[in-house]
Design a protein around this motif. Sequence first.
Motif, PDB file in Angstrom:
ATOM      1  N   ARG A   1     -14.501  -0.951   3.618  1.00  0.00           N
ATOM      2  CA  ARG A   1     -13.735  -0.028   4.272  1.00  0.00           C
ATOM      3  C   ARG A   1     -13.188  -0.376   5.963  1.00  0.00           C
ATOM      4  NH1 ARG A   1     -17.762   2.165   2.729  1.00  0.00           N
ATOM      5  NH2 ARG A   1     -19.533   2.102   4.579  1.00  0.00           N
ATOM      6  N   ILE A   2     -11.721  -0.081   5.719  1.00  0.00           N
ATOM      7  CA  ILE A   2     -11.280   0.423   6.994  1.00  0.00           C
ATOM      8  C   ILE A   2     -11.583   0.999   7.661  1.00  0.00           C
ATOM      9  CG2 ILE A   2      -8.610  -0.921   8.049  1.00  0.00           C
ATOM     10  CD1 ILE A   2      -9.222  -2.474   6.727  1.00  0.00           C
ATOM     11  N   THR A   3     -11.695   1.094   8.971  1.00  0.00           N
ATOM     12  CA  THR A   3     -12.622   2.795   9.676  1.00  0.00           C
ATOM     13  C   THR A   3     -11.510   3.074  10.993  1.00  0.00           C
ATOM     14  OG1 THR A   3     -13.312   1.193  11.639  1.00  0.00           O
ATOM     15  CG2 THR A   3     -14.739   2.367   9.716  1.00  0.00           C
TER      16      THR A   3
ATOM     17  N   ALA B   1      -3.132   6.153   1.782  1.00  0.00           N
ATOM     18  CA  ALA B   1      -3.607   4.908   1.525  1.00  0.00           C
ATOM     19  C   ALA B   1      -5.082   5.020   0.948  1.00  0.00           C
ATOM     20  CB  ALA B   1      -3.878   4.499   3.674  1.00  0.00           C
ATOM     21  N   GLN B   2      -4.058   6.527   0.125  1.00  0.00           N
ATOM     22  CA  GLN B   2      -5.150   7.041  -0.370  1.00  0.00           C
ATOM     23  C   GLN B   2      -5.679   6.030  -1.697  1.00  0.00           C
ATOM     24  OE1 GLN B   2      -6.539  10.336  -0.614  1.00  0.00           O
ATOM     25  NE2 GLN B   2      -5.394  10.757   1.377  1.00  0.00           N
ATOM     26  N   GLY B   3      -7.098   5.827  -1.410  1.00  0.00           N
ATOM     27  CA  GLY B   3      -7.553   4.466  -2.601  1.00  0.00           C
ATOM     28  C   GLY B   3      -7.243   2.967  -2.134  1.00  0.00           C
ATOM     29  N   THR B   4      -7.312   3.237  -1.031  1.00  0.00           N
ATOM     30  CA  THR B   4      -6.652   1.766  -0.689  1.00  0.00           C
ATOM     31  C   THR B   4      -8.096   1.608   0.694  1.00  0.00           C
ATOM     32  OG1 THR B   4      -5.999   2.255   0.960  1.00  0.00           O
ATOM     33  CG2 THR B   4      -4.782   1.544  -0.203  1.00  0.00           C
ATOM     34  N   PRO B   5      -8.896   0.560   0.447  1.00  0.00           N
ATOM     35  CA  PRO B   5     -10.303   0.658   1.546  1.00  0.00           C
ATOM     36  C   PRO B   5      -9.457   1.368   2.852  1.00  0.00           C
ATOM     37  CG  PRO B   5      -9.351  -1.906   0.816  1.00  0.00           C
ATOM     38  CD  PRO B   5      -8.276  -0.964   0.478  1.00  0.00           C
ATOM     39  N   ALA B   6      -8.079   1.389   3.751  1.00  0.00           N
ATOM     40  CA  ALA B   6      -7.894   2.519   4.237  1.00  0.00           C
ATOM     41  C   ALA B   6      -7.324   3.315   4.375  1.00  0.00           C
ATOM     42  CB  ALA B   6      -6.393   1.771   4.461  1.00  0.00           C
ATOM     43  N   GLN B   7      -8.226   4.291   3.151  1.00  0.00           N
ATOM     44  CA  GLN B   7      -7.863   5.810   3.010  1.00  0.00           C
ATOM     45  C   GLN B   7      -9.265   6.710   3.772  1.00  0.00           C
ATOM     46  OE1 GLN B   7      -8.567   7.163  -0.585  1.00  0.00           O
ATOM     47  NE2 GLN B   7     -10.821   7.046  -0.793  1.00  0.00           N
ATOM     48  N   ASN B   8      -9.805   6.505   4.744  1.00  0.00           N
ATOM     49  CA  ASN B   8     -10.108   7.138   5.872  1.00  0.00           C
ATOM     50  C   ASN B   8     -10.506   6.658   6.714  1.00  0.00           C
ATOM     51  OD1 ASN B   8     -10.623   9.915   4.386  1.00  0.00           O
ATOM     52  ND2 ASN B   8     -13.172   8.517   3.263  1.00  0.00           N
ATOM     53  N   ALA B   9      -9.229   5.614   7.302  1.00  0.00           N
ATOM     54  CA  ALA B   9      -9.141   4.625   8.835  1.00  0.00           C
ATOM     55  C   ALA B   9      -8.424   6.024   9.489  1.00  0.00           C
ATOM     56  CB  ALA B   9      -8.192   3.896   8.279  1.00  0.00           C
ATOM     57  N   GLU B  10      -8.392   5.688  10.903  1.00  0.00           N
ATOM     58  CA  GLU B  10      -7.796   6.715  12.264  1.00  0.00           C
ATOM     59  C   GLU B  10      -6.963   5.221  12.398  1.00  0.00           C
ATOM     60  OE1 GLU B  10      -9.187   7.259  16.164  1.00  0.00           O
ATOM     61  OE2 GLU B  10     -10.468   6.391  15.872  1.00  0.00           O
TER      62      GLU B  10
ATOM     63  N   LYS C   1      -1.066  -4.401  16.613  1.00  0.00           N
ATOM     64  CA  LYS C   1      -3.029  -4.717  16.832  1.00  0.00           C
ATOM     65  C   LYS C   1      -3.786  -5.115  16.478  1.00  0.00           C
ATOM     66  CE  LYS C   1      -2.427  -4.250  21.815  1.00  0.00           C
ATOM     67  NZ  LYS C   1      -1.786  -3.614  22.644  1.00  0.00           N
ATOM     68  N   SER C   2      -4.614  -4.071  15.873  1.00  0.00           N
ATOM     69  CA  SER C   2      -5.845  -4.209  15.704  1.00  0.00           C
ATOM     70  C   SER C   2      -6.721  -4.037  14.481  1.00  0.00           C
ATOM     71  CB  SER C   2      -7.215  -4.167  16.804  1.00  0.00           C
ATOM     72  OG  SER C   2      -7.401  -2.878  16.553  1.00  0.00           O
ATOM     73  N   VAL C   3      -7.312  -4.323  13.700  1.00  0.00           N
ATOM     74  CA  VAL C   3      -8.320  -3.289  12.527  1.00  0.00           C
ATOM     75  C   VAL C   3      -9.698  -3.192  12.699  1.00  0.00           C
ATOM     76  CG1 VAL C   3      -8.051  -3.452   9.516  1.00  0.00           C
ATOM     77  CG2 VAL C   3      -5.681  -4.156  11.253  1.00  0.00           C
ATOM     78  N   GLU C   4     -10.280  -2.148  12.446  1.00  0.00           N
ATOM     79  CA  GLU C   4     -11.809  -2.601  12.209  1.00  0.00           C
ATOM     80  C   GLU C   4     -11.941  -2.428  11.043  1.00  0.00           C
ATOM     81  OE1 GLU C   4     -13.704  -0.233  15.664  1.00  0.00           O
ATOM     82  OE2 GLU C   4     -11.989  -1.438  16.986  1.00  0.00           O
ATOM     83  N   GLY C   5     -13.423  -2.651  10.484  1.00  0.00           N
ATOM     84  CA  GLY C   5     -13.763  -2.493   9.530  1.00  0.00           C
ATOM     85  C   GLY C   5     -15.155  -2.717   9.324  1.00  0.00           C
ATOM     86  N   GLU C   6     -15.784  -2.914   8.080  1.00  0.00           N
ATOM     87  CA  GLU C   6     -17.678  -2.511   7.379  1.00  0.00           C
ATOM     88  C   GLU C   6     -17.485  -3.126   6.628  1.00  0.00           C
ATOM     89  OE1 GLU C   6     -18.411   2.114   9.810  1.00  0.00           O
ATOM     90  OE2 GLU C   6     -18.303   1.734   7.120  1.00  0.00           O
ATOM     91  N   ARG C   7     -18.365  -4.065   6.651  1.00  0.00           N
ATOM     92  CA  ARG C   7     -18.409  -4.933   4.746  1.00  0.00           C
ATOM     93  C   ARG C   7     -19.085  -4.049   4.305  1.00  0.00           C
ATOM     94  NH1 ARG C   7     -18.333  -9.418   8.163  1.00  0.00           N
ATOM     95  NH2 ARG C   7     -16.181 -10.470   7.498  1.00  0.00           N
ATOM     96  N   GLU C   8     -20.340  -3.021   4.357  1.00  0.00           N
ATOM     97  CA  GLU C   8     -20.733  -2.151   3.467  1.00  0.00           C
ATOM     98  C   GLU C   8     -20.519  -0.727   3.299  1.00  0.00           C
ATOM     99  OE1 GLU C   8     -23.723  -3.677   2.376  1.00  0.00           O
ATOM    100  OE2 GLU C   8     -23.077  -5.165   3.094  1.00  0.00           O
TER     101      GLU C   8
END
Lengths: 257, 148
Positions: free
Chosen positions: B25-27, B52-61, B141-148
């Motif tokens: 997930r991209i947060t 972003a629907q259906g991509t790992p970024a779908q709920n990202a801020e 500039k930056s991307v944050e995400g989670e592995r789990e």
Amino acid sequence: MSLQVEPWEVLAEKRLSEIGETLLVGSGKGGVGKSVVSAALALALAKKGYKVGLFDLDVHGPSIPAILGIKNVRLTGSRRGLEPVPHRGMKVMSLAFLVGDNPLPLKGAAKTEVVEDIISNTDWGSLDYLVVDLPPGTGDEMLLSTRIFRRHTHRFLVVATPSIIALSVVKRLVSLLRDEKIRIAGIVENMATLPGGAPHPGSQLLEKYAETENLRVLAKIPFDETLEEVLLKGAGLENAPRFWHAVEGLAESLTGT
Amino acid sequence: MHEWSVTQSIVEAVTRFAEEKGLKRITRVEIEVNELSQLETDIMEEAFRILAQGTPAQNAELIILKSPVHFVCKNCGYRWDLKEALRYIQEATSGHSIVDEEGTSDPPLHYLPMLVYSFLKCPKCGSRDFELENPFSVRIKSVEGERE
Ligand SMILES: Nc1ncnc2c1ncn2[C@@H]1O[C@H](COP(=O)(O)OP(=O)(O)OP(=O)(O)O)[C@@H](O)[C@H]1O
Ligand SMILES: [Mg+2]
Ligand SMILES: [Zn+2]
């Protein structure tokens, strides 16, 4: 975390994946005929029935619209990007469509940025061939363009005049292209005759060089004294018969048809 | 509506990033947009939600920073900002607008902000030899995400 992939590159990749082959037209030297050859080659390919795009990437002096006599263009855009301009069965994009007759005094980083933006924003759709009129020289903008295009099917056409002065420039360009792993289709010898029709004395030199480098001479385009008048009248490049005939031959040798 | 293709490229770039880094997930995505392009952030936010629907970024801020531009004349040293520049740019680009499918006219700078060099001169001395402090269009500039 920082990002390796840049958004414009991702977009450019996607667009280029819809293009059968990119034909990069370049030369180390200015004024050898890249733009007239690009324009005529694109037209010749379109006349053969291929879906063709013509991309004027010359950030210093975009001249394709003037060569083709395309005037008063109103560019349109969509959610997918900038629409190229339809012209005689092909699609054309040039910075001149965006800035008109305004000067384009671009500097270092801004210049690269413009090249990135126009490559990533032009919505070609699917094409058989994209003919690219590259900026002269081997500066940032030329390297950047080749770096993007070489990831897809491509061939580079080295336009050269048979002058002894041009030869050293051609040599440097060829060795650069090889270092950068760019596929060279061969050399397009332009103005291969002198005005009046006599063979150019430097022609043999260029041929010999091509042979030692294992490069094909794809076409020998004679000096055509009617070309300037044809351009002036906006009459269509087919009306410079000797020039046109040689470019048709070039299109044939590239497509095999 | 250039906002859509810009946003599309951001969604694809962060998706590729997630794949490369093994992120589920991209947060959070922080992007920087050059003020010169006058891209509308609310359109970009809406486009991002949809694309972003259906991509790992779908709920990202999505954080959109507008980076301010300043110009410095190499000839006379004058320094000016976008507000001042726009007075000239608007007139200079008026015959060069690009119409989209919704009928909106956009200046060329909307698509290629660095074309500002074609449409602007130093307000004090008229020279085109000026520097732009932020010569870019859009960047992540930056991307944050989670592995789990
Ligand atoms: N085979 C030819 N016969 C007659 N004139 C030619 C021929 N090839 C090119 N020219 C003329 O030479 C000039 C330069 O051509 P062109 O603009 O295509 O070169 P270029 O390599 O694109 O230049 P630049 O490096 O400035 O972009 C033009 O005026 C063109 O009409
Ligand atoms: Mg040219
Ligand atoms: Zn000044």
